[in-house]
Write a protein that holds these residues in place. Structure first.
Motif, PDB file in Angstrom:
ATOM      1  N   ALA A  55      -1.178  -7.370  14.777  1.00 35.52           N
ATOM      2  CA  ALA A  55      -0.395  -7.784  15.951  1.00 35.52           C
ATOM      3  C   ALA A  55       0.866  -6.934  16.088  1.00 35.52           C
ATOM      4  CB  ALA A  55      -0.041  -9.268  15.850  1.00 35.52           C
ATOM      5  N   TYR A  56       1.537  -6.685  14.976  1.00 38.69           N
ATOM      6  CA  TYR A  56       2.750  -5.867  14.993  1.00 38.69           C
ATOM      7  C   TYR A  56       2.431  -4.431  15.426  1.00 38.69           C
ATOM      8  CZ  TYR A  56       6.972  -3.480  13.448  1.00 38.69           C
ATOM      9  OH  TYR A  56       8.105  -2.711  13.400  1.00 38.69           O
ATOM     10  N   ALA A  57       1.387  -3.858  14.848  1.00 36.19           N
ATOM     11  CA  ALA A  57       1.010  -2.479  15.193  1.00 36.19           C
ATOM     12  C   ALA A  57       0.609  -2.369  16.665  1.00 36.19           C
ATOM     13  CB  ALA A  57      -0.124  -2.003  14.297  1.00 36.19           C
ATOM     14  N   ALA A  58      -0.095  -3.370  17.182  1.00 34.71           N
ATOM     15  CA  ALA A  58      -0.516  -3.361  18.589  1.00 34.71           C
ATOM     16  C   ALA A  58       0.693  -3.441  19.519  1.00 34.71           C
ATOM     17  CB  ALA A  58      -1.474  -4.513  18.863  1.00 34.71           C
ATOM     18  N   ALA A  59       1.617  -4.356  19.222  1.00 34.77           N
ATOM     19  CA  ALA A  59       2.802  -4.504  20.064  1.00 34.77           C
ATOM     20  C   ALA A  59       3.661  -3.240  20.018  1.00 34.77           C
ATOM     21  CB  ALA A  59       3.617  -5.715  19.618  1.00 34.77           C
ATOM     22  N   ASP A  61       0.813  -1.221   0.000  1.00 34.88           N
ATOM     23  CA  ASP A  61       0.000   0.000   0.000  1.00 34.88           C
ATOM     24  C   ASP A  61       0.847   1.272   0.000  1.00 34.88           C
ATOM     25  OD1 ASP A  61      -2.607  -0.843  -0.201  1.00 34.88           O
ATOM     26  OD2 ASP A  61      -2.912  -0.979   1.959  1.00 34.88           O
ATOM     27  N   ASN A  62       1.919   1.269   0.776  1.00 31.73           N
ATOM     28  CA  ASN A  62       2.762   2.459   0.889  1.00 31.73           C
ATOM     29  C   ASN A  62       4.165   2.039   1.330  1.00 31.73           C
ATOM     30  OD1 ASN A  62       2.874   2.305   3.829  1.00 31.73           O
ATOM     31  ND2 ASN A  62       0.802   3.161   3.860  1.00 31.73           N
ATOM     32  N   ASP A  63       5.054   2.996   1.516  1.00 36.70           N
ATOM     33  CA  ASP A  63       6.435   2.686   1.904  1.00 36.70           C
ATOM     34  C   ASP A  63       6.504   1.969   3.246  1.00 36.70           C
ATOM     35  OD1 ASP A  63       7.319   3.874  -0.426  1.00 36.70           O
ATOM     36  OD2 ASP A  63       7.863   5.776   0.527  1.00 36.70           O
ATOM     37  N   HIS A  64       5.604   2.312   4.187  1.00 41.03           N
ATOM     38  CA  HIS A  64       5.608   1.706   5.521  1.00 41.03           C
ATOM     39  C   HIS A  64       5.188   0.232   5.461  1.00 41.03           C
ATOM     40  CE1 HIS A  64       6.104   5.681   7.364  1.00 41.03           C
ATOM     41  NE2 HIS A  64       5.221   6.100   6.478  1.00 41.03           N
ATOM     42  N   THR A  65       4.127  -0.059   4.695  1.00 39.93           N
ATOM     43  CA  THR A  65       3.668  -1.451   4.590  1.00 39.93           C
ATOM     44  C   THR A  65       4.702  -2.288   3.848  1.00 39.93           C
ATOM     45  OG1 THR A  65       2.398  -0.998   2.563  1.00 39.93           O
ATOM     46  CG2 THR A  65       1.213  -0.842   4.658  1.00 39.93           C
ATOM     47  N   THR A  66       5.326  -1.717   2.831  1.00 41.95           N
ATOM     48  CA  THR A  66       6.326  -2.447   2.051  1.00 41.95           C
ATOM     49  C   THR A  66       7.568  -2.750   2.890  1.00 41.95           C
ATOM     50  OG1 THR A  66       5.511  -1.408   0.032  1.00 41.95           O
ATOM     51  CG2 THR A  66       7.678  -2.432  -0.076  1.00 41.95           C
ATOM     52  N   MET A  95       4.255 -13.191   2.486  1.00 37.89           N
ATOM     53  CA  MET A  95       3.878 -11.829   2.852  1.00 37.89           C
ATOM     54  C   MET A  95       2.997 -11.844   4.106  1.00 37.89           C
ATOM     55  SD  MET A  95       5.303  -9.582   1.137  1.00 37.89           S
ATOM     56  CE  MET A  95       6.293  -9.459  -0.328  1.00 37.89           C
ATOM     57  N   PRO A  96       3.067 -10.786   4.895  1.00 40.20           N
ATOM     58  CA  PRO A  96       2.239 -10.720   6.097  1.00 40.20           C
ATOM     59  C   PRO A  96       0.765 -10.503   5.767  1.00 40.20           C
ATOM     60  CG  PRO A  96       3.419  -8.654   5.796  1.00 40.20           C
ATOM     61  CD  PRO A  96       3.915  -9.604   4.734  1.00 40.20           C
ATOM     62  N   THR A  97      -0.088 -11.073   6.594  1.00 41.35           N
ATOM     63  CA  THR A  97      -1.529 -10.892   6.457  1.00 41.35           C
ATOM     64  C   THR A  97      -1.966  -9.689   7.284  1.00 41.35           C
ATOM     65  OG1 THR A  97      -2.080 -12.248   8.379  1.00 41.35           O
ATOM     66  CG2 THR A  97      -1.816 -13.397   6.258  1.00 41.35           C
ATOM     67  N   ASN A  98      -3.231  -9.355   7.191  1.00 39.16           N
ATOM     68  CA  ASN A  98      -3.811  -8.295   8.011  1.00 39.16           C
ATOM     69  C   ASN A  98      -3.622  -8.606   9.496  1.00 39.16           C
ATOM     70  OD1 ASN A  98      -5.449  -5.812   8.122  1.00 39.16           O
ATOM     71  ND2 ASN A  98      -6.970  -7.137   9.064  1.00 39.16           N
ATOM     72  N   SER A  99      -3.775  -9.871   9.889  1.00 42.85           N
ATOM     73  CA  SER A  99      -3.603 -10.256  11.305  1.00 42.85           C
ATOM     74  C   SER A  99      -2.173 -10.037  11.779  1.00 42.85           C
ATOM     75  CB  SER A  99      -4.008 -11.709  11.517  1.00 42.85           C
ATOM     76  OG  SER A  99      -5.390 -11.860  11.373  1.00 42.85           O
ATOM     77  N   HIS A 100      -1.208 -10.381  10.942  1.00 38.08           N
ATOM     78  CA  HIS A 100       0.193 -10.128  11.301  1.00 38.08           C
ATOM     79  C   HIS A 100       0.423  -8.637  11.506  1.00 38.08           C
ATOM     80  CE1 HIS A 100       0.911 -13.996   8.897  1.00 38.08           C
ATOM     81  NE2 HIS A 100       1.140 -14.303  10.158  1.00 38.08           N
ATOM     82  N   PHE A 153       7.706  -3.093   6.213  1.00 39.96           N
ATOM     83  CA  PHE A 153       7.343  -4.152   7.163  1.00 39.96           C
ATOM     84  C   PHE A 153       7.256  -5.495   6.448  1.00 39.96           C
ATOM     85  CE2 PHE A 153       3.740  -6.635   8.971  1.00 39.96           C
ATOM     86  CZ  PHE A 153       4.383  -7.079  10.111  1.00 39.96           C
ATOM     87  N   ALA A 154       6.622  -5.518   5.281  1.00 36.76           N
ATOM     88  CA  ALA A 154       6.453  -6.765   4.533  1.00 36.76           C
ATOM     89  C   ALA A 154       7.799  -7.340   4.114  1.00 36.76           C
ATOM     90  CB  ALA A 154       5.574  -6.530   3.307  1.00 36.76           C
ATOM     91  N   SER A 155       8.730  -6.490   3.756  1.00 36.81           N
ATOM     92  CA  SER A 155      10.058  -6.955   3.362  1.00 36.81           C
ATOM     93  C   SER A 155      10.768  -7.647   4.518  1.00 36.81           C
ATOM     94  CB  SER A 155      10.882  -5.768   2.851  1.00 36.81           C
ATOM     95  OG  SER A 155      12.182  -6.168   2.519  1.00 36.81           O
ATOM     96  N   ARG A 156      10.710  -7.027   5.701  1.00 38.35           N
ATOM     97  CA  ARG A 156      11.324  -7.645   6.890  1.00 38.35           C
ATOM     98  C   ARG A 156      10.633  -8.956   7.228  1.00 38.35           C
ATOM     99  NH1 ARG A 156      10.473  -2.452   8.791  1.00 38.35           N
ATOM    100  NH2 ARG A 156       9.104  -3.201  10.459  1.00 38.35           N
ATOM    101  N   PHE A 157       9.305  -8.971   7.158  1.00 37.86           N
ATOM    102  CA  PHE A 157       8.523 -10.166   7.467  1.00 37.86           C
ATOM    103  C   PHE A 157       8.851 -11.289   6.478  1.00 37.86           C
ATOM    104  CE2 PHE A 157       4.838 -12.910   7.381  1.00 37.86           C
ATOM    105  CZ  PHE A 157       4.423 -12.968   8.702  1.00 37.86           C
TER     106      PHE A 157
END
Length: 195
Positions: A101-105, A75-80, A93-98, A82-86
């Motif tokens: 969980a990451y955003a909450a932590a 979607d954007n640089d931030h999601t990309t 690729m990370p799902t919405n649930s992943h 995070f997805a790259s690290r994941f």
């Protein structure tokens, strides 16, 4: 699901919504393709599906499928980022649930740092007062504890539109958190109602 899909196909509806998850969703989407439901011009709407479900379907299945999600990996640089690290760790690729969980932590740890303590009540108060950074998009923790954020509507790309691995969805638009979640004034949560 074949009987229900055929009934829905004959209903005259433009959209057929699938309120199932996981393998049931994958199978229903494959059956809809076999019955030429999508080819006939109807759209399939899935209430809950992960990018891993879309990946399991393969490029030819689920073309035109529509689904809501708060997170998609490019979607954007931030999601990309995070997805790259994941992806380096998990090879998918990370799902919405992943992402949730990451955003909450992350939000919790920022609140602990801002509060200068891990005292539950102080951290809880700080979490509600701080804006949530949901991968570059704003979110919030309401008084009733509900975390709100924007939700986007996505459509499954055609195979010819998919340029790289995991490139399955395109955004159709975004619904603001204000319009997505039940208003706080209608909350039945005891944290709000009993005050």
């Amino acid at each position: 699901m074949s009987l229900f899909l055929l009934q829905a196909q004959d209903s005259g509806a433009d959209y057929i919504a699938l309120a199932n998850v996981g393998l049931d969703t994958t199978n229903a989407v494959k059956q809809a393709r076999e019955f030429n439901i999508i080819a006939s011009g109807k759209k399939l709407l899935v209430f809950s599906a992960f990018v891993t479900d879309i990946d399991a379907m393969g490029l030819n299945e689920g073309q035109g499928l529509v689904l809501p999600s708060g997170f998609y990996w490019d979607d954007n640089d931030h999601t990309t980022a995070f997805a790259s690290r994941f992806f380096k760790l998990m090879k998918k690729m990370p799902t919405n649930s992943h992402a949730l969980a990451y955003a909450a932590a992350t939000h919790y740890l920022k609140a602990v740092q801002a509060a200068g303590t891990d005292d539950t009540e102080k951290v809880n108060e700080k979490m509600r007062s701080m804006p949530v950074d949901f991968f570059g998009c704003p979110g919030s923790v309401r008084a009733d504890g509900l975390v709100t954020y924007d939700i986007s509507l996505y459509q499954r790309k055609l195979p010819s539109e998919s340029k790289v691995a995991w490139d399955y969805m395109k955004s159709l638009g975004t619904v603001s958190q204000r319009d997505t979640f039940r208003p706080l004034s209608e909350s039945e949560c005891p944290l709000v109602v009993n005050k």
